[in-house]
Scaffold this active site. Sequence first.
Site, mmCIF file in Angstrom:
data_model
loop_
_atom_site.group_PDB
_atom_site.id
_atom_site.type_symbol
_atom_site.label_atom_id
_atom_site.label_comp_id
_atom_site.label_asym_id
_atom_site.label_seq_id
_atom_site.Cartn_x
_atom_site.Cartn_y
_atom_site.Cartn_z
ATOM 1 N N ASP A 80 -24.428 56.490 7.247
ATOM 2 C CA ASP A 80 -25.800 56.945 7.475
ATOM 3 C C ASP A 80 -26.470 56.084 8.535
ATOM 4 O O ASP A 80 -26.231 54.874 8.614
ATOM 5 C CB ASP A 80 -26.617 56.877 6.171
ATOM 6 C CG ASP A 80 -26.010 57.727 5.069
ATOM 7 O OD1 ASP A 80 -25.742 58.910 5.333
ATOM 8 O OD2 ASP A 80 -25.806 57.189 3.966
ATOM 9 N N ASP A 82 -30.415 55.366 9.969
ATOM 10 C CA ASP A 82 -31.848 55.582 9.820
ATOM 11 C C ASP A 82 -32.548 55.215 11.123
ATOM 12 O O ASP A 82 -32.165 54.251 11.809
ATOM 13 C CB ASP A 82 -32.410 54.730 8.681
ATOM 14 C CG ASP A 82 -31.804 55.098 7.329
ATOM 15 O OD1 ASP A 82 -31.363 56.248 7.189
ATOM 16 O OD2 ASP A 82 -31.788 54.236 6.432
ATOM 17 N N ASP A 160 -36.892 44.420 3.485
ATOM 18 C CA ASP A 160 -36.549 43.546 2.371
ATOM 19 C C ASP A 160 -35.756 42.315 2.788
ATOM 20 O O ASP A 160 -36.201 41.184 2.599
ATOM 21 C CB ASP A 160 -35.818 44.337 1.272
ATOM 22 C CG ASP A 160 -34.667 45.175 1.796
ATOM 23 O OD1 ASP A 160 -34.274 45.026 2.968
ATOM 24 O OD2 ASP A 160 -34.145 45.996 1.011
#
Length: 459
Positions: A80, A82, A160
């Site tokens: 994936d 992003d 994070d």
Amino acid sequence: MAAVNTDSRMLNNLISSIKRWRKPADKGPRVIARNDHNISRRDISRAALTVMKRLQEAGYQAYIVGGGVRDLMLSGHPKDFDIATDATPEQAKELFRGARIVGRRFRILHARIGREVIEVTTFRGHHADGEAHEAKQSEHGMLLRDNVYGDLESDAIRRDFTVNALYYTTNGFEIHDYTGGVEDIEKRLIRMIGSPVTRYKEDPVRMLRAVRFAAKLDFAIESQTEAPLEELGPLLRNIAPARLFDEILKLLMGGHGERTFELMRRYRLWQHLFPDNAAQIEGNTAALELSRLALRNTDKRIHADMRVTPAFLYAALLWPAVNTEQQKLIAKGIPAAPALAQAAQKITSLQLAHTAIPKRFSIPMREIWDLQQRLPQRGGSRAQRLMEHPRFRAAYDFLLLREESGEIDGNLGKWWTDFQQGDDEQRQQMVRMLQTSGGSGRRSRNSRGGRHRKPRAEQ
């Protein structure tokens, strides 16, 4: 996972290139030029490149961010990608036909390019910069809604972990690093950006993410990042069961489940996700071994590109508690079959208070348990009928794990292995041998539901 296993030679080359650049004297990111990193457009999906290009042509910034950059730098092949941009979700949506905005807590755009869906997020800002209705926290400090937008630097600081705050752009083919993520990749560290206590309180799921990334990448958790994990673990009980179920799939179904399990136990987080399993594995060697074997078996199947299902894993993790509860009910005089049904209902209900279990998984899970009582019943045509059951293979694999863990003795697993491998004549002979040896597998009185009956004189 093979996709993120570090190639030592390429990582050493990366480390050497890192030492060639220096952070500028003024504030801003460390910018790694094309010649000083190992990321190639050939390793990035065409859909992600298309989304970036379309955003850039419309005058917006566009970066690949997060795990995609991290894994590319580790010579992996991310599944994936992003995209982060300064376009709002509404602005970005205008550029992509069929795109849709999802989420309430974080509003995200899903842009469909061919068969791929690329996640596009707007740069996040600091909470103090937003309107009161855009950033909302609970009494425990957890963010309930967070749609404060900002710039690239504020977005990086809001992420994070440092290794997830790296930005790659095709505009110059550079990597932008505001938080020291490249250095932490070199040191193989998972480090929280900002105060770990504050960030965990904002979103307790970050504790699970810290453990998951450590297990997946074989990184250590930096000392200040790991220090609050045990103390703040109870905050996980404030997370919606449906969200925790999704997180468990990432934790245990990503090819590193066994290592994740051990880290979760080390930081005493496991007990907040699977309290009944946590209670059973303390002092119960067979229960602990069954949990490990189930996770190890799942990891192997994932690495071999074989099918896996959460139903099997949940069946294994909850079985020790179900089995213990069933034995308590049998000791009270309840026959085995209804005792199992009652035990399964009780333990499943208790688990649902912590993590959701969709019916498409809970029903097969209970069928696997039910078949554990039926697999010993092999007389007559029962064995052939059992083998045609849609959950037979999963129940058979589960039986083998129970034997390997030491929970049960005997050669039942081997018998079923031979039965599956035999032809029709060999299978009939195996059943006849059971009957002549007195091991036909007829149900005992205690296993029947309803009233007890006298056994027939003949089979």
